[in-house]
Design an enzyme around this catalytic site. Structure first.
Site, PDB file in Angstrom:
ATOM      1  N   ASP A 160      96.988  57.071  20.633  1.00  0.00           N
ATOM      2  CA  ASP A 160      97.776  57.711  19.588  1.00  0.00           C
ATOM      3  C   ASP A 160      97.159  57.488  18.200  1.00  0.00           C
ATOM      4  O   ASP A 160      96.741  56.380  17.880  1.00  0.00           O
ATOM      5  CB  ASP A 160      99.186  57.097  19.625  1.00  0.00           C
ATOM      6  CG  ASP A 160     100.172  57.914  18.827  1.00  0.00           C
ATOM      7  OD1 ASP A 160      99.899  59.102  18.572  1.00  0.00           O
ATOM      8  OD2 ASP A 160     101.227  57.355  18.472  1.00  0.00           O
ATOM      9  N   ARG A 194      97.048  64.506  19.102  1.00  0.00           N
ATOM     10  CA  ARG A 194      95.982  64.706  20.073  1.00  0.00           C
ATOM     11  C   ARG A 194      96.016  66.131  20.632  1.00  0.00           C
ATOM     12  O   ARG A 194      94.968  66.765  20.810  1.00  0.00           O
ATOM     13  CB  ARG A 194      96.116  63.671  21.198  1.00  0.00           C
ATOM     14  CG  ARG A 194      95.746  62.273  20.748  1.00  0.00           C
ATOM     15  CD  ARG A 194      96.193  61.207  21.718  1.00  0.00           C
ATOM     16  NE  ARG A 194      97.622  60.911  21.620  1.00  0.00           N
ATOM     17  CZ  ARG A 194      98.242  59.915  22.254  1.00  0.00           C
ATOM     18  NH1 ARG A 194      97.550  59.126  23.059  1.00  0.00           N
ATOM     19  NH2 ARG A 194      99.530  59.705  22.104  1.00  0.00           N
ATOM     20  N   SER A 195      97.229  66.635  20.881  1.00  0.00           N
ATOM     21  CA  SER A 195      97.350  68.002  21.420  1.00  0.00           C
ATOM     22  C   SER A 195      96.799  69.018  20.434  1.00  0.00           C
ATOM     23  O   SER A 195      96.095  69.962  20.810  1.00  0.00           O
ATOM     24  CB  SER A 195      98.815  68.329  21.724  1.00  0.00           C
ATOM     25  OG  SER A 195      99.321  67.440  22.686  1.00  0.00           O
ATOM     26  N   GLN A 238      96.869  65.091  13.372  1.00  0.00           N
ATOM     27  CA  GLN A 238      97.627  64.188  12.501  1.00  0.00           C
ATOM     28  C   GLN A 238      96.805  63.398  11.490  1.00  0.00           C
ATOM     29  O   GLN A 238      97.331  62.962  10.483  1.00  0.00           O
ATOM     30  CB  GLN A 238      98.449  63.202  13.351  1.00  0.00           C
ATOM     31  CG  GLN A 238      99.882  63.674  13.529  1.00  0.00           C
ATOM     32  CD  GLN A 238     100.494  63.221  14.839  1.00  0.00           C
ATOM     33  OE1 GLN A 238      99.881  62.501  15.627  1.00  0.00           O
ATOM     34  NE2 GLN A 238     101.713  63.658  15.074  1.00  0.00           N
ATOM     35  N   CYS A 269     100.617  65.369  24.667  1.00  0.00           N
ATOM     36  CA  CYS A 269     100.230  63.969  24.510  1.00  0.00           C
ATOM     37  C   CYS A 269     101.547  63.232  24.468  1.00  0.00           C
ATOM     38  O   CYS A 269     102.334  63.357  25.416  1.00  0.00           O
ATOM     39  CB  CYS A 269      99.357  63.771  23.268  1.00  0.00           C
ATOM     40  SG  CYS A 269      99.960  64.588  21.766  1.00  0.00           S
TER      41      CYS A 269
END
Ligand SMILES: *[C@@H]1O[C@H](CO)[C@@H](O)[C@H](O)[C@H]1NC(C)=O
Ligand SMILES: CC(=O)N[C@H]1CO[C@H](CO)[C@@H](O)[C@@H]1O
Length: 348
Positions: free
Chosen positions: A246, A284-285, A323, A278
């Site tokens: 993450d 991550r996606s 992110q 994720c």
């Protein structure tokens, strides 16, 4: 700024894709052949990298590569561009449905919930609690009627039946999972499939057919999904990337790019959305979808590539896509590496 600059590249005038002739020994696993024996088998193989394939024109490739390399070298420019992306406001951005009292327990994170105008709706009458809500967003590329992906959070114990209902109703056959189940003791995703045999989630029976460990970074599971209301069945393949934590980036672009090639090889010829998740379904996606979308545009001979605009387009459809600045930089690096690999594979 540079990323926003429209970069005109020559359209590929080569109609035939350059097929590599290397035959992968396990490729038959992904075809819709006869259903293997019900007892799941795990197997390991030596890491056999998927060959690169693309329609990309050589001069287009070189232009893209020098653009990317220039972009990656200038950290100051990258920083500025990331700041601009952070200030980007999607419009509309209402999330009132996700915030309804009965839906709150269905969200893993407060920050990442689907927009009202862009969310996957379940058929309420088929769901276990007569609700149409799931924390999942359709992600369109160019065709507004057919989403290319569904970005969603990792299922919670209370939403696992909703997850399989979504897979069923949207005709999905490929799931891309980008998180380990637990990281440093923190749960990232519910174990939403059976470890062996079958599990029933509301009216969806999931059978684990096989599990194939490709390398230390990822494995592939094959499921046999049955709707007990209609007795219809479908094979679903899950690609599970194990070593991406993450808020972080994978250790190298190499294994993620190979992972993506394997996903796309399995998906080839389909038109259903690829489910990508994720933990919250955004960091991550979003990074994975950004890389895949840009590379797919290039492979189709896109005339212009604008990565920042592509990310804004993703953020119009789901909040928080990509992110961190490191994830954005990783996406740029991955695109450059893949273009490099494609150029190397072209006959000179
Ligand atoms: C599904 O299969 C079961 C068991 O074979 C059968 O009893 C049931 O009638 C079937 N349902 C439908 C909708 O075909
Ligand atoms: C936006 C929102 O209501 N988020 C909630 C989603 O669910 C988690 C877990 O129950 C809550 O912590 C959030 O507040």
């Amino acid at each position: 700024e540079l990323c926003r600059q429209r970069m005109a590249v020559k359209t590929s005038d080569r109609p035939e894709p350059l097929h590599s002739s290397r035959i992968n020994s396990v490729s038959s696993q992904f075809s819709d052949g006869p259903i293997p024996s019900p007892s799941a088998r795990s197997s390991t193989s030596s890491w056999c990298e998927e060959p690169v394939q693309s329609n990309m024109d050589i001069s287009t490739g070189h232009m893209i590569l020098s653009y990317m390399e220039d972009h990656l070298k200038n950290k100051n420019r990258l920083e500025k561009e990331w700041e601009a992306l952070c200030a980007y406001q999607a419009e509309p951005s209402d999330t009132t449905i996700a915030q309804q009292e009965e839906n709150i327990p269905k969200n893993r994170s407060q920050a990442v919930v689907p927009y009202d105008h862009s969310r996957i709706c379940l058929k309420g009458e088929s769901s276990h609690d007569n609700s149409d809500y799931i924390n999942a967003s359709p992600i369109m590329d160019h065709d507004p009627r057919n989403p290319a992906y569904i970005a969603t959070q990792g299922p919670l114990p209370a939403t696992v039946a909703d997850f399989w209902q979504m897979v069923w109703e949207n005709g999905c056959v490929v799931i891309v999972m980008l998180t380990p189940l637990v990281e440093n003791g923190v749960k990232q995703c519910y174990h939403y499939w059976p470890d062996e045999g079958s599990n029933l989630y509301h009216i969806y029976e999931v059978n684990l057919v096989s599990e194939h460990i490709w390398c230390e970074d990822f494995l592939v599971r094959s499921f046999y999904l049955k709707n007990l209301q209609t007795n219809e069945t479908r094979t679903v393949t899950q690609f599970h990337f194990l070593s991406w934590n993450d808020q972080r980036v994978p250790a190298s672009t190499r294994s993620l790019l190979d992972f993506r090639r394997k996903v796309n090889k399995c998906y080839r010829g389909r038109s259903c959305p690829v489910v990508v998740h994720c933990s919250d379904g955004a960091g991550r996606s979003g990074t994975y979808i950004l890389i895949d979308m840009v590379l797919n545009k290039m492979a189709k001979g896109a005339k212009e590539i604008d990565i920042a605009a592509t990310l804004e387009h993703l953020r119009d459809q789901r909040p928080g896509m990509v992110q961190t600045k490191e994830q954005f930089e990783f996406a740029l690096t991955a695109v450059a590496e893949e273009v490099n690999a494609i150029l190397k594979a072209l006959p000179q």
